[in-house]
Design a protein around this motif. Structure first.
Motif, mmCIF file in Angstrom:
data_model
loop_
_atom_site.group_PDB
_atom_site.id
_atom_site.type_symbol
_atom_site.label_atom_id
_atom_site.label_comp_id
_atom_site.label_asym_id
_atom_site.label_seq_id
_atom_site.Cartn_x
_atom_site.Cartn_y
_atom_site.Cartn_z
ATOM 1 N N ASP A 300 8.421 -6.733 4.039
ATOM 2 C CA ASP A 300 7.366 -7.576 4.476
ATOM 3 C C ASP A 300 6.041 -7.081 4.213
ATOM 4 O OD1 ASP A 300 7.094 -5.650 6.392
ATOM 5 O OD2 ASP A 300 7.076 -7.147 8.022
ATOM 6 N N VAL A 301 6.060 -5.714 3.694
ATOM 7 C CA VAL A 301 4.660 -5.157 3.197
ATOM 8 C C VAL A 301 4.934 -4.300 1.936
ATOM 9 C CG1 VAL A 301 3.000 -3.611 3.829
ATOM 10 C CG2 VAL A 301 3.540 -5.176 5.472
ATOM 11 N N VAL A 302 4.129 -4.615 0.805
ATOM 12 C CA VAL A 302 4.462 -3.794 -0.279
ATOM 13 C C VAL A 302 3.057 -3.152 -0.596
ATOM 14 C CG1 VAL A 302 4.111 -5.687 -1.845
ATOM 15 C CG2 VAL A 302 5.106 -3.828 -2.750
ATOM 16 N N CYS A 303 2.950 -1.531 -0.629
ATOM 17 C CA CYS A 303 2.082 -0.996 -1.023
ATOM 18 C C CYS A 303 2.218 -0.719 -2.501
ATOM 19 C CB CYS A 303 1.921 0.249 0.099
ATOM 20 S SG CYS A 303 1.623 -0.014 1.530
ATOM 21 N N LEU A 304 0.532 -0.849 -3.108
ATOM 22 C CA LEU A 304 0.735 -0.821 -4.530
ATOM 23 C C LEU A 304 -0.366 0.177 -5.046
ATOM 24 C CD1 LEU A 304 0.660 -4.701 -5.276
ATOM 25 C CD2 LEU A 304 2.642 -3.261 -5.401
ATOM 26 N N ASP A 305 0.060 1.256 -5.887
ATOM 27 C CA ASP A 305 -0.966 1.781 -6.309
ATOM 28 C C ASP A 305 -1.571 1.207 -7.692
ATOM 29 O OD1 ASP A 305 -2.292 4.379 -6.822
ATOM 30 O OD2 ASP A 305 -1.077 4.653 -8.640
ATOM 31 N N LYS A 306 -2.769 1.220 -7.548
ATOM 32 C CA LYS A 306 -3.407 0.472 -8.777
ATOM 33 C C LYS A 306 -3.128 0.776 -10.018
ATOM 34 C CE LYS A 306 -7.715 1.026 -9.654
ATOM 35 N NZ LYS A 306 -7.668 1.632 -11.031
ATOM 36 N N GLN A 550 -3.313 10.616 3.146
ATOM 37 C CA GLN A 550 -3.760 9.447 3.918
ATOM 38 C C GLN A 550 -2.752 8.215 3.310
ATOM 39 O OE1 GLN A 550 -7.741 8.570 3.165
ATOM 40 N NE2 GLN A 550 -8.227 7.747 5.317
ATOM 41 N N LYS A 551 -2.288 8.347 2.204
ATOM 42 C CA LYS A 551 -1.307 7.134 1.694
ATOM 43 C C LYS A 551 -0.099 7.247 2.500
ATOM 44 C CE LYS A 551 -2.338 6.443 -3.080
ATOM 45 N NZ LYS A 551 -1.923 6.567 -4.687
ATOM 46 N N ARG A 552 0.193 8.703 2.810
ATOM 47 C CA ARG A 552 1.511 8.768 3.729
ATOM 48 C C ARG A 552 1.268 8.298 5.147
ATOM 49 N NH1 ARG A 552 4.131 14.857 4.211
ATOM 50 N NH2 ARG A 552 6.389 14.240 4.547
ATOM 51 N N ASP A 553 0.083 8.514 5.736
ATOM 52 C CA ASP A 553 -0.221 8.150 6.836
ATOM 53 C C ASP A 553 -0.371 6.794 7.016
ATOM 54 O OD1 ASP A 553 -0.597 10.554 7.681
ATOM 55 O OD2 ASP A 553 -2.554 10.874 7.401
ATOM 56 N N MET A 554 -0.871 5.989 6.140
ATOM 57 C CA MET A 554 -1.051 4.651 6.040
ATOM 58 C C MET A 554 0.321 3.967 6.065
ATOM 59 S SD MET A 554 -4.029 4.288 3.237
ATOM 60 C CE MET A 554 -4.575 2.689 3.378
ATOM 61 N N VAL A 555 1.339 4.575 5.362
ATOM 62 C CA VAL A 555 2.557 3.877 5.267
ATOM 63 C C VAL A 555 3.235 4.096 6.948
ATOM 64 C CG1 VAL A 555 5.081 4.438 4.491
ATOM 65 C CG2 VAL A 555 3.346 4.254 2.717
ATOM 66 N N GLY A 556 3.061 5.338 7.298
ATOM 67 C CA GLY A 556 3.707 5.572 8.684
ATOM 68 C C GLY A 556 2.945 4.474 9.637
ATOM 69 N N ALA A 557 1.635 4.375 9.580
ATOM 70 C CA ALA A 557 0.866 3.295 10.531
ATOM 71 C C ALA A 557 1.337 1.884 10.271
ATOM 72 C CB ALA A 557 -0.554 3.358 10.283
ATOM 73 N N LEU A 558 1.782 1.552 9.126
ATOM 74 C CA LEU A 558 2.100 0.037 8.909
ATOM 75 C C LEU A 558 3.753 0.089 9.349
ATOM 76 C CD1 LEU A 558 1.204 -0.461 5.248
ATOM 77 C CD2 LEU A 558 0.483 -1.919 7.286
ATOM 78 N N GLN A 559 4.351 1.072 9.533
ATOM 79 C CA GLN A 559 5.897 1.067 10.044
ATOM 80 C C GLN A 559 5.789 1.179 11.627
ATOM 81 O OE1 GLN A 559 7.227 4.627 7.933
ATOM 82 N NE2 GLN A 559 8.454 3.524 6.369
ATOM 83 N N SER A 560 4.740 1.758 11.835
ATOM 84 C CA SER A 560 4.666 1.850 13.474
ATOM 85 C C SER A 560 4.669 0.345 14.317
ATOM 86 C CB SER A 560 3.422 2.608 13.934
ATOM 87 O OG SER A 560 2.232 2.107 13.642
ATOM 88 N N ARG A 561 3.984 -0.625 13.241
ATOM 89 C CA ARG A 561 4.017 -1.942 13.851
ATOM 90 C C ARG A 561 5.057 -2.665 13.342
ATOM 91 N NH1 ARG A 561 -1.924 -4.941 14.403
ATOM 92 N NH2 ARG A 561 -2.685 -3.101 15.669
ATOM 93 N N HIS A 563 6.573 -3.145 10.553
ATOM 94 C CA HIS A 563 6.796 -3.513 9.063
ATOM 95 C C HIS A 563 7.830 -2.665 8.450
ATOM 96 C CE1 HIS A 563 3.353 -6.161 9.441
ATOM 97 N NE2 HIS A 563 2.304 -5.214 9.920
ATOM 98 N N THR A 564 8.418 -3.542 7.432
ATOM 99 C CA THR A 564 9.168 -2.727 6.481
ATOM 100 C C THR A 564 8.470 -2.435 5.192
ATOM 101 O OG1 THR A 564 11.139 -3.900 7.522
ATOM 102 C CG2 THR A 564 11.618 -2.982 5.200
ATOM 103 N N VAL A 565 8.259 -1.381 4.817
ATOM 104 C CA VAL A 565 7.311 -1.092 3.922
ATOM 105 C C VAL A 565 7.917 -0.572 2.654
ATOM 106 C CG1 VAL A 565 5.221 0.529 3.336
ATOM 107 C CG2 VAL A 565 5.601 -0.707 5.615
ATOM 108 N N ALA A 581 8.149 5.884 2.758
ATOM 109 C CA ALA A 581 8.179 4.630 2.819
ATOM 110 C C ALA A 581 9.704 4.223 2.895
ATOM 111 C CB ALA A 581 7.625 3.894 1.466
ATOM 112 N N ASP A 582 9.997 2.645 3.737
ATOM 113 C CA ASP A 582 11.463 2.428 3.367
ATOM 114 C C ASP A 582 11.871 2.228 2.348
ATOM 115 O OD1 ASP A 582 11.529 1.624 6.602
ATOM 116 O OD2 ASP A 582 9.550 0.560 5.983
ATOM 117 N N ILE A 583 11.077 1.774 1.423
ATOM 118 C CA ILE A 583 11.643 1.741 -0.026
ATOM 119 C C ILE A 583 10.442 2.246 -0.959
ATOM 120 C CG2 ILE A 583 12.429 -0.009 -1.988
ATOM 121 C CD1 ILE A 583 14.533 0.421 0.325
#
Length: 821
Positions: A300-306, A550-561, A563-565, A581-583
């Protein structure tokens, strides 16, 4: 991997051909199999030696002993199912293995003084292997050459900070280069290497760690527990209470046990996954872990590197802006200007020419330039003559700048830095205003600055003198906007997480019409506490100046709520986040380290392939949920019928051949088509609960109605006094009732209707009619409908059960949130 022609190999020329042959003869080869799929032997064993194949096999042998053969048809169905499963997985294996060869990284190994890209399995003990940013260390070794070589060992040791390596230092397989370059000598190869076993397990094609697979295994476990007491009860009921001969009692017991086994459910799950792999393989998508198809469908959340995801990897220098005061580039020039009281000024053209030479020299100082530096190398080849690099500091995504100590053609020397303006300059510097304006246009800006300290000084980036701004234009992917629009339509939040300037990233995202791009966030200002960071991430959509950790921390923060990231990326700075990340999704052109940790590799480097992966996962999950309901409805009514038979002390209503016919027409054949059909429904959690929520009431209604029809038929034909002419008539009436109810369940599950779904249901009904009207099929399946009263009564009972099914399903859907089907 960098271009091998750029690397000087005179110091450590590597092994000769004769030395390589000698080591190969001794077996000192890196022979760890790198594969993305199970072996043929494992596939056959996994499909043949299953719990339920063993149960069905024993029951099949029993029927062969007591006869007749038509009661053992279920055994041939199992054989066919197993063969289909093996065939489909072998097709998937062929696809995966061919893609794995295409996507396999080839380390550059020095042989006879020449750098040669080789498969990892061709490395031998003592080989000299070259390293550059993003390269993965494939074997254990010892550093032979180091040029600012920094290696991240966090995936092995958990230590987050990169380790600066010098000649003689150890290198562990599984670590990767984050900055600099060098070479190392292989000291351990094959299964002796530190991470060999971990790497083999991590890259193996697998069917585990999937909610679907886990849920089905849980269901099968409970079914197994039910089968043993049911079998004992049926044998006692038919042999002792009913007084059947032992052959008939065994046949009735087998008839009661076989339909309890949802034997085709595991097969169809494997087939659906395997065909998904084949379909994605045709689109150059390598699925390194099979459940990733299912996992991405739940994202439900996809993190994209520009860079490399929303933009193409390459860049172009669009402008060079020499800043005021840049003429004070050397001490010699400054002295001259003081002596001549500024009467002789360098022309603007001369100042720009000098800056171009410095930039060219900086580009030449790095044998493995990243995309930004490569654009500068292409634009300013001036540094190739007359300039010499005394010392270099490779670019690091953590530092966000690179540097070099340069000696010019006139003897002047100095330390130069090239990197992010907002990192190298203090807040409020006039040059930053100009930078912000360029970033707002979606341009990437690098600052060339003269450092006052030596390059090895930890504070080299402080008190620098800005000299020029290098403006880079990024190439947007033509398919990025459409892909982002797809995710928005599917209620998947897209978060752009980049190491670049936040304003610049926001401008790029705005060009792609990403919601929230108008309010980019500088990640350096994000709170460190996980809950507060998660709240900020939920609010924002674009984040710049994000460090790798920080990218790693952000993935963990989203998962803590909850979210499947999913995380996409292609650079070495994305590795840690991809791993957590989950995927993890890597581009095929990405670094070897990112491809190694990602579950999905897009070999065509196309971000637009992701919607296909999501759609394939949704097809698998949605369709398996459908067919699981079919199979488990049969299990529930089979258990209920066995309980009712034991409690009422009557003969079991069916022979094995009857239930084989019903299962084939209402479950086996239609389930195969439904499992492979298109399905765009969003994946939902709690597979077992959702399936049993529909299967239990459906099975109870079907079982109760069928048993009622059977009891009525027994009473009706007993009162008619027709004697032996009614043998099998009550079973036929019960079979008709159960078929009609099962067909009704199929019709409900097949919704929403399309022409082929309607044709499928109609074809199954027509197949049963053919069995009833063709004499030899009537005899083969022991079916005969006598008179008109009982057959029409059976139809009426089935219709009443169908109405009950409709009301029950509508009530369940109303109380189950969003529509599932």
């Amino acid at each position: 991997m960098s271009d091998p022609s750029q690397i000087v190999t005179t110091a450590h020329p590597g092994l000769s051909a004769a030395e390589v042959a000698e080591r190969v003869a001794r077996g000192e080869v890196n022979d760890v199999p790198v594969r993305s799929s199970r072996s043929t032997k494992e596939i056959v064993r996994a499909n043949v030696f299953t719990r339920f194949n063993a149960i069905i096999g024993v029951l099949f042998l029993i029927i062969l002993a007591v006869g007749p053969l038509q009661d053992g048809l279920f055994g041939f169905v199992i054989i066919a199912n197993t063969a289909i499963g093996i065939f489909q997985e072998l097709r998937a294996k062929k696809t995966l293995d061919s893609l794995a060869v295409i996507g396999e990284a080839k380390p550059v190994v020095r042989r006879d003084g020449v750098p040669v890209p080789l498969p990892t399995g061709s490395i031998v003990l003592g080989d000299v292997i070259e390293l550059g940013p993003g390269d993965k260390c494939v074997v254990d070794g010892e550093v032979a050459e180091a040029d600012g070589l920094e290696i991240d060992e966090s995936l092995l040791t958990g230590e987050a900070d990169p380790v600066l390596k010098k000649p003689g230092d150890p290198v562990m397989s599984g670590s990767f280069v984050v900055a600099g370059g060098g070479a190392f000598t292989a000291t351990k190869v094959g299964r002796e290497a530190y991470a060999a076993q971990l790497a083999e397990e991590a890259t193996r094609f697998t069917l585990v760690h999937s909610e679907l697979r886990t849920g089905i295994s849980t269901i099968l476990k409970y079914v197994t527990w039910l089968m043993l007491p049911a079998a004992l009860g049926l044998v006692v009921s038919q042999l002792v209470v009913q007084g059947h001969d032992w052959r008939e009692a065994v046949r009735r017991m087998v008839a009661g046990i076989v339909p309890m086994v949802p034997e085709g459910l595991v097969l169809l799950t494997s087939v659906a996954f395997a065909i998904g792999v084949i379909r994605l393989g045709r689109k150059q998508c390598l699925v390194q872990e099979l459940p990733a198809i299912e996992g991405l469908a739940r994202v439900d959340v996809v993190c994209l590197d520009k860079t490399g995801t929303l933009t193409e990897g390459g860049m172009d220098v669009s402008e060079l802006r020499v800043l005021a005061g840049a003429q004070e580039t050397t001490e010699a020039q400054e002295t001259t200007e003081v002596q001549e009281t500024a009467e002789v000024q360098e022309s603007a053209e001369a100042r720009e020419s000098y800056v171009r030479q410095v930039l060219g020299a900086l580009g030449e100082s790095d044998p493995r330039p990243n995309a930004s530096l490569q654009a500068i190398v292409d634009a300013y080849p001036d540094g190739k003559s007359g300039w010499r690099c005394a010392e270099a500091l490779p670019f690091s995504s953590a530092r966000k700048y690179s540097g070099a100590s340069l000696h010019g053609p006139d003897g002047e020397s100095g330390t130069w830095l090239l990197g992010a303006p907002d990192v190298l300059l203090p807040a409020g510097d006039p040059a930053l205003t100009e930078v912000d304006g360029l970033n707002a246009q979606g341009l990437r800006v690098l600052l060339l600055a003269r450092a006052a300290r030596e390059l090895d000084d930890p504070r080299v980036a402080e008190d620098v003198r800005p000299t020029a701004l290098v403006v880079l234009e990024q190439r947007l992917r033509s398919d990025a906007a459409e892909t982002l629009r797809y995710f928005a339509e599917q209620n998947v939040s897209a978060k752009v997480i980049s190491g670049d300037n936040a304003v610049s990233v926001g401008a790029v995202a705005a060009k792609l019409a990403l919601a929230g791009a108008e309010a980019p966030v500088d990640a350096r200002k994000l709170p460190r506490e996980r809950e507060e960071m998660a709240a900020a991430l939920d609010r924002g959509a674009v984040f710049g100046r994000v460090s790798p950790q920080q990218k790693r921390d952000m993935v963990g923060a989203l998962q803590s709520r909850g979210h499947t990231v999913a995380m996409t990326g292609d650079g070495v700075n994305d590795v840690l986040a991809l791993k957590d990340a989950d995927i993890g999704v890597s581009m095929g052109s990405g670094s070897e380290a990112t491809r190694a940790v990602a579950q999905i590799v897009l070999l065509n480097n196309s971000f637009a392939t992701l919607p296909s992966v999501v759609a394939e996962g949704r097809r698998v999950i949605g369709n398996i949920t459908r067919v699981a309901t079919l199979f488990l409805t049969k299990t529930v009514y089979s258990v209920l019928l066995a309980v009712l038979v034991v409690c009422t002390r009557v003969s079991y209503p069916f022979l094995p051949r009857h239930l084989t016919l019903l299962s084939t027409l209402t479950i086996g054949v239609p389930a195969f088509f439904l499992a492979l059909a298109p399905n765009k429904e969003r994946a939902r959690p709690h597979f077992v609960r959702r399936v049993m929520r529909y299967a239990i009431p459906s099975g109870l209604i079907a079982g109760a109605a069928t048993f009622a029809a059977y009891l009525l038929a027994r009473a009706h034909y007993a009162d008619a006094g027709l004697g032996t002419d009614t043998l099998g008539a009550e079973t036929s009436a019960a079979t008709l009732t159960l078929f009609l109810i099962s067909l009704w369940v199929l019709a409900i599950i097949a919704r929403p209707y399309t022409w082929w779904r309607v044709a499928l249901v109609a074809a199954m009904g027509a197949g049963f009619v053919v069995v009833l009207v063709v004499p030899w099929l009537q005899r083969f399946f022991a079916l005969k409908l006598i008179g008109a009263t009982m057959p029409w009564t059976a139809v009426a009972i089935a219709v009443a059960a169908g109405v009950a099914l409709e009301l029950t399903w509508r009530w369940l859907k109303t109380n189950d949130g969003p529509t599932e089907r």
